[in-house]
Design a protein around this motif. Structure first.
Motif, PDB file in Angstrom:
ATOM      1  N   VAL A   1      13.146  -0.794  11.872  1.00  0.00           N
ATOM      2  CA  VAL A   1      13.445   0.116  10.881  1.00  0.00           C
ATOM      3  C   VAL A   1      12.507  -0.278   9.635  1.00  0.00           C
ATOM      4  O   VAL A   1      12.298   0.757   8.932  1.00  0.00           O
ATOM      5  N   GLU A   2      12.320  -1.497   9.428  1.00  0.00           N
ATOM      6  CA  GLU A   2      11.575  -1.867   8.139  1.00  0.00           C
ATOM      7  C   GLU A   2      10.173  -1.216   8.322  1.00  0.00           C
ATOM      8  O   GLU A   2       9.539  -0.732   7.277  1.00  0.00           O
ATOM      9  N   ASP A   3       9.579  -1.123   9.832  1.00  0.00           N
ATOM     10  CA  ASP A   3       8.054  -0.371   9.606  1.00  0.00           C
ATOM     11  C   ASP A   3       8.371   0.755   9.414  1.00  0.00           C
ATOM     12  O   ASP A   3       7.240   1.185   8.662  1.00  0.00           O
ATOM     13  N   VAL A   4       8.987   1.660   9.886  1.00  0.00           N
ATOM     14  CA  VAL A   4       9.171   3.172   9.578  1.00  0.00           C
ATOM     15  C   VAL A   4       9.646   3.572   8.188  1.00  0.00           C
ATOM     16  O   VAL A   4       9.260   4.651   7.690  1.00  0.00           O
ATOM     17  N   LEU A   5      10.289   2.464   7.581  1.00  0.00           N
ATOM     18  CA  LEU A   5      10.692   2.772   6.058  1.00  0.00           C
ATOM     19  C   LEU A   5       9.594   2.171   5.044  1.00  0.00           C
ATOM     20  O   LEU A   5       9.736   2.682   3.946  1.00  0.00           O
ATOM     21  N   GLU A   6       8.713   1.415   5.354  1.00  0.00           N
ATOM     22  CA  GLU A   6       7.639   1.092   4.529  1.00  0.00           C
ATOM     23  C   GLU A   6       6.908   2.105   4.075  1.00  0.00           C
ATOM     24  O   GLU A   6       6.153   2.832   4.739  1.00  0.00           O
ATOM     25  N   GLY A   7       6.524   2.139   2.671  1.00  0.00           N
ATOM     26  CA  GLY A   7       6.024   3.091   1.814  1.00  0.00           C
ATOM     27  C   GLY A   7       6.471   4.514   1.710  1.00  0.00           C
ATOM     28  O   GLY A   7       5.731   5.512   1.488  1.00  0.00           O
ATOM     29  N   LEU A   8       7.845   4.588   2.202  1.00  0.00           N
ATOM     30  CA  LEU A   8       8.467   5.888   2.169  1.00  0.00           C
ATOM     31  C   LEU A   8       9.458   6.317   0.913  1.00  0.00           C
ATOM     32  O   LEU A   8      10.001   5.208   0.296  1.00  0.00           O
ATOM     33  N   THR A   9       9.260   7.383   0.495  1.00  0.00           N
ATOM     34  CA  THR A   9      10.097   7.806  -0.417  1.00  0.00           C
ATOM     35  C   THR A   9      10.801   8.833   0.017  1.00  0.00           C
ATOM     36  O   THR A   9      10.116   9.859   0.448  1.00  0.00           O
TER      37      THR A   9
END
Length: 252
Positions: free
Chosen positions: A198-206
């Motif tokens: 989950v941390e991978d796909v949320l990184e840099g996401l707004t």
């Protein structure tokens, strides 16, 4: 609530023909509602004075707090025009107008602009859906930037759910599955055991998630966490479907 917490509160309502008026003092009406004039306008004006027996400072209002909240409302309701004026100093009247035709897409763009972040892909991803009986709807706007931080804001009936809830769970779960499924399908992963977290796909996401539903169920009096289970599947379905389509159409 405002009425109950005010020394006095006055309401004027125009229905396009008559102008109605009623006054309350500490939550109790001082007189019956009455017509005080004629008007072709339509709308409601509420004037109140906070109760100094309840609040320590009744004359201090933080403009920035009101500004932030009203800007959020304009983002969450595309096209609605909100004007905020501070007339406490007659020689320095402050007025801000908030209206965003792009709705929550404009919200994402505003966050990136305010934080001076460079985006990974040029356009904001946006998708929306309603359930079969039209009792619930969801809007999602999202865009990745080159930072390591995540900005995920969720709202239920225009209330900021700071502690998340079922709508956020549905979004996170669907986003992770869409990434992993596409990575496996296209050979990004070299081993069967490879997978994103989950941390991978949320990184840099707004991302902004806004749901509107009948009979919203909040956990706790502060309404900071949504508890409706049915909204989870609605958010999950639209997020997974649209993200999977986006990957197919934008492989780069």
């Amino acid at each position: 609530v405002v009425n109950a917490l005010s020394t006095w509160l006055e309401v004027k309502v125009c229905d396009g023909e008559d102008l109605y008026f009623q006054r309350f003092e500490r939550g109790k009406q001082t007189d019956d509602i009455k017509i005080i004039g004629k008007s072709t306008d339509k709308g409601t004006t509420v004037t109140f004075k906070a109760d100094n027996e309840i609040f320590q400072e009744t004359d201090v209002y933080d403009y920035e707090i009101l500004e932030k909240r009203l800007r959020e409302q304009a983002f969450l309701n595309a096209g609605v025009h909100i004007e905020l004026s501070d007339k406490r100093d007659p020689e320095n009247i402050i007025t801000n107008n908030f209206v965003y035709e792009g709705g929550i897409k404009s919200f994402v763009e505003y966050i990136h602009r305010k934080k001076s972040l460079d985006v990974i892909h040029p356009s904001v991803m946006y998708f929306a859906a309603t359930n079969e009986d039209d009792t619930a709807s969801v809007e999602v706007a999202m865009q990745y930037n080159d930072s390591y931080n995540t900005t995920l804001l969720s709202f239920a009936n225009d209330i900021h759910t700071g502690d998340g809830g079922t709508h956020e769970i549905g979004f996170r779960t669907a986003l992770l599955k869409a990434f992993n499924d596409y990575a496996k399908k296209t050979g990004v992963f070299k081993k069967e055991s490879d997978k994103y977290s989950v941390e991978d796909v949320l990184e840099g996401l707004t991302a902004i998630i806004s749901v509107k539903l009948e009979e919203a169920q909040f956990e706790g009096q502060t309404k900071t966490k949504l508890g409706n289970t049915e909204i989870r599947s609605l958010v999950y379905r639209i997020t997974y479907d649209k993200m999977s389509t986006y990957f197919e159409e934008n492989p780069a």
